[in-house]
Structures are given as C-alpha cells and as structure tokens.
Design a protein around this motif. Sequence first.
Motif, short mmCIF file in Angstrom:
data_model
loop_
_atom_site.label_atom_id
_atom_site.label_comp_id
_atom_site.label_asym_id
_atom_site.label_seq_id
_atom_site.Cartn_x
_atom_site.Cartn_y
_atom_site.Cartn_z
N ALA A 134 33.73 21.44 -19.02
CA ALA A 134 33.53 22.76 -18.38
C ALA A 134 34.07 22.76 -16.96
N ALA A 135 33.79 21.71 -16.21
CA ALA A 135 34.27 21.63 -14.82
C ALA A 135 35.78 21.64 -14.76
N SER A 136 36.42 20.97 -15.71
CA SER A 136 37.88 20.94 -15.76
C SER A 136 38.44 22.32 -16.07
N LYS A 137 37.82 23.01 -17.01
CA LYS A 137 38.29 24.34 -17.39
C LYS A 137 38.13 25.33 -16.23
N LEU A 138 37.02 25.24 -15.51
CA LEU A 138 36.73 26.20 -14.46
C LEU A 138 37.29 25.78 -13.10
N GLY A 139 37.88 24.58 -13.03
CA GLY A 139 38.46 24.14 -11.77
C GLY A 139 37.43 23.77 -10.72
N PHE A 140 36.24 23.30 -11.17
CA PHE A 140 35.23 22.77 -10.25
C PHE A 140 35.53 21.28 -10.04
N PHE B 126 42.22 9.73 -20.33
CA PHE B 126 43.52 10.34 -20.61
C PHE B 126 43.38 11.84 -20.86
N LYS B 127 42.36 12.21 -21.58
CA LYS B 127 42.17 13.63 -21.94
C LYS B 127 42.01 14.50 -20.70
N PHE B 128 41.26 14.02 -19.72
CA PHE B 128 40.97 14.83 -18.54
C PHE B 128 41.72 14.34 -17.29
N ASN B 129 42.68 13.44 -17.47
CA ASN B 129 43.52 12.96 -16.37
C ASN B 129 42.67 12.35 -15.25
N LEU B 130 41.79 11.41 -15.64
CA LEU B 130 40.91 10.74 -14.69
C LEU B 130 41.46 9.33 -14.43
N LEU C 89 38.94 6.34 -14.09
CA LEU C 89 38.31 6.00 -15.36
C LEU C 89 39.31 5.28 -16.27
N CYS C 90 40.55 5.74 -16.26
CA CYS C 90 41.59 5.05 -17.05
C CYS C 90 41.77 3.62 -16.57
N ASP C 91 41.82 3.42 -15.26
CA ASP C 91 42.01 2.07 -14.71
C ASP C 91 40.85 1.16 -15.08
N ALA C 92 39.62 1.67 -14.95
CA ALA C 92 38.45 0.85 -15.27
C ALA C 92 38.42 0.49 -16.76
N SER C 93 38.75 1.45 -17.61
CA SER C 93 38.74 1.21 -19.06
C SER C 93 39.85 0.25 -19.46
N VAL D 78 32.74 18.68 -9.06
CA VAL D 78 31.91 18.28 -10.20
C VAL D 78 32.70 17.31 -11.09
N LYS D 79 33.98 17.59 -11.26
CA LYS D 79 34.82 16.71 -12.08
C LYS D 79 34.87 15.30 -11.47
N ASP D 80 34.98 15.21 -10.16
CA ASP D 80 35.01 13.90 -9.50
C ASP D 80 33.68 13.16 -9.68
N VAL D 81 32.57 13.90 -9.59
CA VAL D 81 31.26 13.28 -9.78
C VAL D 81 31.11 12.77 -11.21
N CYS D 82 31.60 13.55 -12.17
CA CYS D 82 31.56 13.10 -13.57
C CYS D 82 32.37 11.83 -13.76
N GLU D 83 33.55 11.76 -13.14
CA GLU D 83 34.38 10.57 -13.26
C GLU D 83 33.68 9.36 -12.66
N GLU D 84 33.07 9.54 -11.50
CA GLU D 84 32.36 8.44 -10.86
C GLU D 84 31.23 7.93 -11.75
N PHE D 85 30.51 8.86 -12.39
CA PHE D 85 29.42 8.48 -13.29
C PHE D 85 29.96 7.71 -14.50
N LEU D 86 31.05 8.20 -15.08
CA LEU D 86 31.61 7.55 -16.27
C LEU D 86 32.15 6.16 -15.94
N VAL D 87 32.79 6.02 -14.79
CA VAL D 87 33.29 4.71 -14.39
C VAL D 87 32.15 3.70 -14.31
N SER D 88 31.00 4.14 -13.83
CA SER D 88 29.85 3.23 -13.69
C SER D 88 29.26 2.84 -15.04
N THR D 89 29.62 3.55 -16.10
CA THR D 89 29.05 3.25 -17.41
C THR D 89 30.03 2.56 -18.37
#
Length: 584
Positions: free
Chosen positions: A90-96, A124-128, A131-135, A99-110
């Motif tokens: 949703a954040a990606s679609k709406l250009g927030f 890859f899907k959301f151009n993060l 997250l790509c580097d960590a994975s 919020v997108k950066d916070v989501c990426e930070e959370f995903l990287v930690s998991t």
Amino acid sequence: MNSGGNGNWWKREKRSIKKDVAQTKAFPVHKILLVTCSDYFYDLFVERKYSTLEIDFSDIKPDVLGGILECMYTGKVHLTDCNTESVLSAASKLGFFIVKDVCEEFLVSTVTLKNCLRMLDIGFKFNLNNLCDASLEISAKSFKLISRRSRYKELPVDQIIELLKRDDLAADDELEVFRSMLMWIDHERVERLEHAANLMTAIRLPLLPASVIVDSVESVEYLMNIPECQTLVKEALHYHCMPARQSVLQSARTLPRKSVHQPCLLISGGAPRLMRESVSDEIYKYNFFEERWETVSTIPGQRHHHAVAVLGGFLYVAGGERTNDHKSPENSVYRYDPRTNTWLPVASMKYKRQSFQLVALNGLLYAIGGRMDKDESLDKVERYNPNTDKWEEVAPLCSPKRCIAAAVLNGRIYVVGGSGDKMVSSKVERYIILQKTNGKQRKPLTIPRFFSQLVQVKGSLLVIGGATINSEGTISCVEAVEKYSPTADKWTFVCDMLTPRAEFGCCMLDDVIYVAGGYNWNNGERLTSVESLDLDTMIWTSVTNISRPLTGIACSTLTLYFDRSDRETFLMRKSRSPRSTITD
C-alpha cells in the motif's frame, strides 16, 4: 512499532475523505497532509487538480489503510510479520516512501536462512536495495544449502543472476556454481534456455582448470549451440592457454569468490646488514588492525635492489640481486597471482639490472636505468608486452644512470635523480611514449639525489628521501620532501621526513605514503623503521617496524583476497581465547 500518543486526534478532523468501497469504511484526512506525505496525492491534488472529496481504494485493506493514514499524524506505524508486506504494498502504491523505508528496515531485521529467498523476492518486487543485499548475502553464504531447495529452482532469472555473480558465493569451486545454473535451466529448459547466455556471464569459467572446462562445460551440447556461450568458453580457454597474457585479460569473471577484496601494503625482498646473512625472499603484508607484518608469499629466489610493479592485478618482480655482493644482477622476471598464491616466470629482460625502476603504463611495463655491476650503469629502457611475453628496447635515458626514481603522471613517465659517472643527478626527464626519442628535460631537482622515490599524488609528483653528495664528497641523506607541478614545471618544499633514508621501499595506499627500511647515511644505520605520510595533514607517523634491517626492499599496493577481513579474523582469534575480552 505500536502507535501511541494522541492517536485518535486525527479521526475527528474532517476535510478530505478517503473511503474503502469493499467494506465501506471511511477515513477523514487533512488534504494538506496527504499532499505533503504522499507522492500519489501530490500528483492527484496538485499536479492534476483533482477536486473530489472522496477517493475509493478497493484493493487496500481497511486496517492497512488506516494504519498508514494514522502514521501521517503520529509518526508511528504498527508492523508485524503478518501485515508488513501488505503495508509495504500500500505504501508503495500511494507513494508513502517514509513508511516504505520503515517496512524495509523491519524486513531486513527479520531476514534468516529460512526465509531469505522469500525476502529476496519481496526486495526485487518493491525495489528494496537493502533487503535485496541482506537476502543475497545470507543466500550466498549458505549457497550449498540454498541451491538444494525447491524454491531455488523457481527463482526468477534476474534474482538467480544476482545471486550467481556474487563475490561471496560459498561454493566448493566454480564447477559447483556452473552445475547449479544447469539445474535451474533444466527445471524448465524450454522456457529458460533463452536466458543461458546471460546466466553464463555470471559463471567465472576462467577460475576452472582448462581440462574441467573441456570435460564439464564444453560437453553441454545445448549450451554450445548458443554463440554467446561458445564465446565465453573460448575466452576461458584462451585465459589458460596464454598465461602470460592474463594481466590484460582481467574481468569480473577472473576474480575469486572471496568476500573481501582488500588493497594491501606489501614489502618484498631486501639485503641484510652483513654479507654472510641471507638476502630476503619474503613478501609481507601489513595487517592494519593488528598492527603487524604477516607473510604472504615467497619470491622464487632471494632479491634485493629489485623493482616491482602492479599490472592487471598481478605483482611483477624484476631484476635485483640474489647475493649481497653487488656484483651479479638478475634479468629474470616473475609474476605473482594473489588469487592463487602462485608465481609464473615470464620473459626475462634483455639487460641484467639492479637499482632500477619498473613502472606500468597503458598495459605495459617499463624497466628504466639501473646498473649491471659496481661500475657500469645503464641508459637502457625496455618495455614488456604481456600480450606477446616479450621485452623490446625503447628510447634510452639521456645518460646511463642507476638509483633513479620514476613514476607515471598524465600518461607520461617521469624519471628523476640517480647517479652515474661518479656524479649525482638532479635531472628530471619526461618520457613521451609515442615519440621514438626521449622527451625534453624538465625543471631539475632542488637537491640532486639518488636512491630516492617518486610518487604520483593528485596531479603532481612527490620526491621523497634519497641521498646526496656535497662538494667535499660526503654522502648524506636528504630529509626534504618536494612536490613537482607539471603545469608550472616547478619544485616546491613540502616537509621533512621523520627519519631520512635511502635505498628504501615506498608506495601509496588510501592517500597515505609509506616508506620502509633503507639506509640512513647520516648515522650509518640500516633501518627497520616504517613510517607514513598523511597527504591531508602532511604529518609523518611511525608504523610497526619490519622484523630486521633491510636495504633495497620494494613496496607495492596489491589487492589480496580473503574470506574475512583483518578485523573479523582478529575478533575470531580473540573469541577463541578463554581469557580474552572483546571490546568494540
């Protein structure tokens, strides 16, 4: 994070309405805040002048939409393993993007070994990128396990290429990487064969022995039917067939699969104080973290007053003497491969020489000046071409000289100082490659000197150390460091050395110049000291000494390859010691 503070405040303000049609839930929101926080709403209300009071979003869940809108007011968003991907979408679609950066930070930690491929897909899907580097890092380090998973075979081609081309891919050898690529293609060969050429560029075929390339790569018929794959196989075979040419055949496919590619400070060879002592044949690197010198390799034969140069990621060691009598220079040349820790003898120079210079320019090596014995100096300059593995004579120096200093600046070779015919030179010669004769002389040195060093620094040249002779015939070391400007053709004083020296090794790493060993004519001392000059402050400092006093050593900067950095290795050693404590 849980939302908090004045969390319900925003719901009481009603100006612009946002509504989810699917569950008919309305969200009153300030229009100005939407425009400020969201690229989507900025475009809608500012660029396109949209005037409606209601906007419908049937494809976003009400709780997700509400959480994002509340974040605009509170600066907090509640993320869990279950809702993060929906919030991110949703954040990606709406250009927030906050919020997108916070989501990426959370995903990287998991990211874990268990979920790294799924996280890679999200990245890859959301151009993060993070997250790509960590994975990819976790996937690469556990490649043997990851490549056996069923999900590996389902990876999209862009993700598999990014994984296979990583330096830190933990495979037993490149054949294992190649076979994992074949496994991915064979899973859906008809559809995936069109990607084979791109996939093959990620395989480092030159790292495989030629026999393995012939037996295990060329034998895959469906790959050899693809011209681009044929070209890559031919490239790898040529790499092995003409080893002397490898320095000009370097590419991303010739680099080893190591996680650390580290430019290192090296010293090599050197003559001891006493003739009965053995000349050094060792190459050391400096461990900056532990502040000590470590053995890297052994030169094929002892050397002192030799010359070194780096070309194509290889270290070339040329000339010098094996004994400590200054009577029998060598003309042999060896090439060191830091990826395999192996030596290759290449064509010998036409002239035996020691106390000379070796510089690299435009994929070629130039051996300049030097001496053939105690009395005879050389004006000869010869050029080595790794494509042909041959040396050829080029324009000579203006006069026979030994103990010169040389460096490359703006595509030209500068040669300064030296000695010959019982005279110390202050001449500065500029060698122009395209001319058949040597270039014209430049402004001479302020102080004539021999056994100095010349370093190219930010469009200028620094001449460091060396020795000179006064009118009474007394030899003394030159303390002054001087800078040459090619545009002004002028020398200016920079600073004095911490310890004056001649016959020393010198090179630059990360805007710091290092000098090692040598001889101090002022007090007759052979030196173990190593010192550095910070080019930002022009201040000299001491570095850890070498193990024994040596003259005629050579310094160089060469990229070495490790599974771990010096710091990681040090911390691992400390952690294995039961009495150690690690502080950071």
